[in-house]
Design an enzyme around this catalytic site. Structure first.
Site, PDB file in Angstrom:
ATOM      1  N   ARG A 156       0.877  -1.184   0.000  1.00  0.00           N
ATOM      2  CA  ARG A 156       0.000   0.000   0.000  1.00  0.00           C
ATOM      3  C   ARG A 156       0.908   1.227   0.000  1.00  0.00           C
ATOM      4  O   ARG A 156       1.241   1.769   1.054  1.00  0.00           O
ATOM      5  CB  ARG A 156      -0.895  -0.006   1.236  1.00  0.00           C
ATOM      6  CG  ARG A 156      -2.024  -1.028   1.203  1.00  0.00           C
ATOM      7  CD  ARG A 156      -2.971  -0.835   2.367  1.00  0.00           C
ATOM      8  NE  ARG A 156      -4.212  -1.534   2.180  1.00  0.00           N
ATOM      9  CZ  ARG A 156      -4.458  -2.774   2.608  1.00  0.00           C
ATOM     10  NH1 ARG A 156      -3.538  -3.453   3.241  1.00  0.00           N
ATOM     11  NH2 ARG A 156      -5.639  -3.324   2.391  1.00  0.00           N
ATOM     12  N   ARG A 201       1.347  -1.324  -5.309  1.00  0.00           N
ATOM     13  CA  ARG A 201       0.133  -0.646  -5.753  1.00  0.00           C
ATOM     14  C   ARG A 201       0.429   0.844  -5.758  1.00  0.00           C
ATOM     15  O   ARG A 201       0.947   1.380  -4.771  1.00  0.00           O
ATOM     16  CB  ARG A 201      -0.996  -0.949  -4.761  1.00  0.00           C
ATOM     17  CG  ARG A 201      -2.246  -0.284  -5.193  1.00  0.00           C
ATOM     18  CD  ARG A 201      -3.205   0.325  -4.267  1.00  0.00           C
ATOM     19  NE  ARG A 201      -3.108   0.522  -2.897  1.00  0.00           N
ATOM     20  CZ  ARG A 201      -4.083   0.183  -2.040  1.00  0.00           C
ATOM     21  NH1 ARG A 201      -5.123  -0.483  -2.454  1.00  0.00           N
ATOM     22  NH2 ARG A 201      -3.985   0.495  -0.787  1.00  0.00           N
ATOM     23  N   GLU A 203     -11.148  -3.831  -8.114  1.00  0.00           N
ATOM     24  CA  GLU A 203     -11.875  -3.477  -6.889  1.00  0.00           C
ATOM     25  C   GLU A 203     -13.108  -2.626  -7.164  1.00  0.00           C
ATOM     26  O   GLU A 203     -13.751  -2.135  -6.239  1.00  0.00           O
ATOM     27  CB  GLU A 203     -10.959  -2.801  -5.868  1.00  0.00           C
ATOM     28  CG  GLU A 203     -10.200  -1.603  -6.391  1.00  0.00           C
ATOM     29  CD  GLU A 203      -9.277  -0.994  -5.334  1.00  0.00           C
ATOM     30  OE1 GLU A 203      -9.359  -1.356  -4.157  1.00  0.00           O
ATOM     31  OE2 GLU A 203      -8.464  -0.146  -5.726  1.00  0.00           O
ATOM     32  N   ASN A 209     -11.986  -5.635  -0.325  1.00  0.00           N
ATOM     33  CA  ASN A 209     -12.550  -4.648   0.608  1.00  0.00           C
ATOM     34  C   ASN A 209     -13.376  -3.616  -0.154  1.00  0.00           C
ATOM     35  O   ASN A 209     -14.520  -3.332   0.189  1.00  0.00           O
ATOM     36  CB  ASN A 209     -11.437  -3.910   1.372  1.00  0.00           C
ATOM     37  CG  ASN A 209     -10.441  -4.863   1.993  1.00  0.00           C
ATOM     38  OD1 ASN A 209     -10.769  -6.005   2.243  1.00  0.00           O
ATOM     39  ND2 ASN A 209      -9.233  -4.396   2.229  1.00  0.00           N
ATOM     40  N   ASP A 210     -12.768  -3.051  -1.181  1.00  0.00           N
ATOM     41  CA  ASP A 210     -13.512  -2.065  -1.960  1.00  0.00           C
ATOM     42  C   ASP A 210     -14.516  -2.730  -2.895  1.00  0.00           C
ATOM     43  O   ASP A 210     -15.593  -2.178  -3.137  1.00  0.00           O
ATOM     44  CB  ASP A 210     -12.551  -1.168  -2.759  1.00  0.00           C
ATOM     45  CG  ASP A 210     -12.027  -0.031  -1.886  1.00  0.00           C
ATOM     46  OD1 ASP A 210     -12.834   0.543  -1.139  1.00  0.00           O
ATOM     47  OD2 ASP A 210     -10.821   0.247  -1.937  1.00  0.00           O
ATOM     48  N   ARG A 250     -17.651   1.173   3.537  1.00  0.00           N
ATOM     49  CA  ARG A 250     -16.858   0.312   4.422  1.00  0.00           C
ATOM     50  C   ARG A 250     -16.414   1.016   5.701  1.00  0.00           C
ATOM     51  O   ARG A 250     -15.995   0.387   6.655  1.00  0.00           O
ATOM     52  CB  ARG A 250     -15.634  -0.251   3.672  1.00  0.00           C
ATOM     53  CG  ARG A 250     -14.619   0.779   3.288  1.00  0.00           C
ATOM     54  CD  ARG A 250     -13.586   0.222   2.328  1.00  0.00           C
ATOM     55  NE  ARG A 250     -12.374  -0.201   3.002  1.00  0.00           N
ATOM     56  CZ  ARG A 250     -11.216  -0.413   2.392  1.00  0.00           C
ATOM     57  NH1 ARG A 250     -11.125  -0.270   1.064  1.00  0.00           N
ATOM     58  NH2 ARG A 250     -10.158  -0.787   3.053  1.00  0.00           N
ATOM     59  N   CYS A 283      -6.034  -9.703  -2.705  1.00  0.00           N
ATOM     60  CA  CYS A 283      -5.233  -8.974  -1.727  1.00  0.00           C
ATOM     61  C   CYS A 283      -6.087  -8.231  -0.709  1.00  0.00           C
ATOM     62  O   CYS A 283      -5.562  -7.582   0.176  1.00  0.00           O
ATOM     63  CB  CYS A 283      -4.266  -8.015  -2.418  1.00  0.00           C
ATOM     64  SG  CYS A 283      -5.105  -6.698  -3.286  1.00  0.00           S
TER      65      CYS A 283
HETATM   66  C1  PEP Z   1      -9.083  -3.515  -1.095  1.00  0.00           C
HETATM   67  O1  PEP Z   1      -9.796  -2.582  -1.437  1.00  0.00           O
HETATM   68  O2  PEP Z   1      -9.486  -4.693  -0.949  1.00  0.00           O
HETATM   69  C2  PEP Z   1      -7.654  -3.301  -0.812  1.00  0.00           C
HETATM   70  C3  PEP Z   1      -6.832  -4.318  -0.617  1.00  0.00           C
HETATM   71  O3  PEP Z   1      -7.195  -2.033  -0.756  1.00  0.00           O
HETATM   72  P1  PEP Z   1      -7.472  -1.004   0.436  1.00  0.00           P
HETATM   73  O4  PEP Z   1      -8.016  -1.806   1.596  1.00  0.00           O
HETATM   74  O5  PEP Z   1      -6.181  -0.358   0.751  1.00  0.00           O
HETATM   75  O6  PEP Z   1      -8.476  -0.078  -0.135  1.00  0.00           O
HETATM   76 MG    MG Z   2      -9.023  -0.690  -2.130  1.00  0.00          MG
END
Ligand code: PEP
Ligand code: MG
Length: 537
Positions: A292, A328, A426, A449-450, A460, A497
């Site tokens: 990140r 990333r 994502e 996550n996104d 989120r 990820c």
């Molecule tokens: C995600 O969005 O799943 C991700 C790994 O990135 P971040 O949590 O940093 O947005």
């Molecule tokens: Mg993300």
């Protein structure tokens, strides 16, 4: 003994001193009604700020070096800036309280600087803000955040990534926050650090401050202030059992992650800094599946230079040796904010200018980062991926810039290795367009996550929506299967990820879908390897 609950985001037991992090309270100060008195208060505050900054400058010189410490020197010079001092005096004369005059005049100046063309001057806006907030805090009697010597459990209302980045991570035994969601970046940090943590905890900051011992049971989501003897014995027993479980996983250290039928799965770590890369190697990772990189931009008051970024990536590349490292590119925006970029406040930041969108809009930010990654490629096995891609043209534009910069570097005589370019999938658009994107990408890494947030239209960050934030939702499962299929058909690899990559309930499902890489908090790797090795698939 007092006790209560929260939502556990990482298991384990922590026992120790509690430190309460309170954000400065920004109650509106009221003027005494006497401009001369307010001006005197302001002048006294300037002297205190000068002493504080000078002590900080000396400390910073030793800890981070003279060049970095110069940021503090700039703030000291600003305390003497006649335009600023005149602006404050005029506001006080007009009836403002000294604290507000300091803050508001600072904000006006910061905005003027943020609008300048010169990058250096632009970056000074954050320094002005820092300095005027310092004066404001002095005038309001806010004493700031004192950390004790040893390790501690951190209790707060909530923590932003820009705040967590400044904390001494190695000394934190647990996080307990009153707000926050299980997919927030504080929760992600807790998993990265392998420490038991609770969000949405019903603890009051006063209880945490008053107790002698605070304990967190990350298995049940319970906190205890001054646990009684019986509770303490139970907690110590659990702590010892957890340590024994971790010890048992050591049998999988150094083993290959292969299923019984011979499917090889690469188990990688998610990191945010060169220091995390060292812990990831110690945790026996097979690579970095997500760096990140925006964490290199947080907790500071100016843009990192190309050379600073290069040094950080180079260090990660060297630490990881032959193992792959997926960097990333900058994913600023939404909850990860930096003042010095001068980005507008947005009504819907998660749907706003973030990730690759900022990079494609502000090439002066993207360019140094890409050049730094390309330069660092000579020192290891680097790959790059872009966050928040929603259209094929965005990927093509970012790739074109990479190609241009590669050429530029080669013309300068700099060694640049092949750096495969992938997409972080994502957004639902990217998932649906996986077949088209696969023609342009060397790999996919799914940010669950996104992808969950955007597919289900569930913020989120919003703790109240946790029960609707369902990463196992059938719509997501369908997208995840589609992405892996598209990658396999195109002959490129696909990994996960997001936080789901470490979810034991999903490991076999991901393998079945065709994913060949899982990236997670480093502390989860040995557990995942056990699962892969014991899988019949
Ligand atoms: C995600 O969005 O799943 C991700 C790994 O990135 P971040 O949590 O940093 O947005
Ligand atoms: Mg993300």
């Amino acid at each position: 003994m007092k006790q209560g609950h929260g939502l556990p985001v990482f298991s384990g037991v922590a026992i120790g001193d509690a430190v309460v992090y309170r954000k400065s309270e920004r109650n509106l100060p009221v003027s005494s009604g006497d401009p001369a008195l307010e001006q005197n208060k302001f002048n006294a505050a300037v002297e205190i700020a000068r002493q504080q900054l000078s002590a900080l400058f000396e400390k910073a010189k030793v800890e981070i070096g003279e060049e970095q410490a110069a940021i503090i020197e700039v703030q000291m010079l600003m305390l003497d800036d006649l335009d600023y001092l005149d602006g404050v005096a005029m506001a006080i004369e007009g009836g403002a309280a000294a604290a507000l005059a300091a803050l508001d005049t600072g904000e006006e100046f910061a905005q003027v600087f943020a609008a300048m063309d010169d990058e250096y001057m632009k970056a000074r806006s954050a320094d002005i803000r820092d300095m005027s907030h310092r004066l404001y805090d002095i005038l309001c009697g806010n004493t700031g955040f004192q950390l004790p010597e040893g390790s501690f459990l951190l209790v707060a209302d909530d923590l932003a990534p820009s705040e967590t980045i400044q904390l001494p991570r190695e000394r934190i035994l647990a996080f307990v926050t009153r707000q926050g969601s299980s997919s927030s970046h504080t929760a992600i940090l807790a998993r990265t650090l392998n420490i038991p943590s609770l969000v949405q905890a019903d603890i009051s900051l006063d209880i945490a401050e008053d107790c002698k011992v605070l304990a967190v049971d990350g298995f049940t989501g319970t906190w205890y202030a001054d646990p009684d003897e019986e509770t303490m014995a139970m907690l110590l027993k659990k702590q010892a059992e957890a340590a024994a479980d971790r010890e048992a996983l050591e049998a999988f250290r150094g083993k290959e992650s292969v299923t019984k039928s011979g499917k090889k799965i690469l188990l990688c770590a998610n990191i945010g800094s060169p220091e995390d890369a060292v812990s990831a190697v110690a945790a026996d990772c097979e690579g970095v599946g997500l760096m990140r990189s925006e964490f290199l931009y947080l907790g500071r008051s100016n843009l990192p230079t190309e050379d600073e970024l290069f040094e950080a990536y180079k260090q990660v590349a060297i630490t990881m040796g032959e193992r792959p490292v997926v960097i990333r590119t900058l994913d600023i925006g939404a909850d990860k904010q930096v003042d010095y970029m001068g980005l507008d406040e947005e009504e819907n930041p998660a749907l706003g200018l973030r990730g690759l969108r900022i990079c494609l809009t502000r090439e002066e930010i993207f360019r140094p980062q890409l050049r730094a990654i390309l330069r660092a490629s000579a020192y290891g096995n680097l790959l790059v991926m872009f966050p928040m891609v929603a259209s094929v043209w965005e990927l093509k534009a970012a790739k074109a810039l990479c190609a241009k910069l590669r050429k530029e570097l080669e013309d300068e005589g700099v060694e640049v290795k092949d750096v495969p370019i992938g997409v972080m999938v994502e957004t639902p658009a990217a998932a649906v367009l996986a077949r088209e994107l696969a023609k342009e990408a060397a790999f996919f890494s799914v940010g669950t996550n996104d992808l969950t947030q955007y597919t289900l239209a569930v913020d989120r960050q919003n703790a109240k929506l946790d029960k609707f934030y369902d990463p196992y939702h059938p719509a997501l499962m369908a997208l995840l299967a589609h992405i892996a299929k598209a990658a396999n058909e195109a002959g490129i690899w696909a990994g996960i990820c997001g936080e789901l990559g470490a979810d034991p309930k999903m490991t076999e499902k991901f393998i079945e879908m065709g994913y060949t890489e899982l990236s997670m908090a480093a502390g989860r790797i040995l557990g995942a390897r056990k699962q892969v090795c014991e899988s019949e698939l």
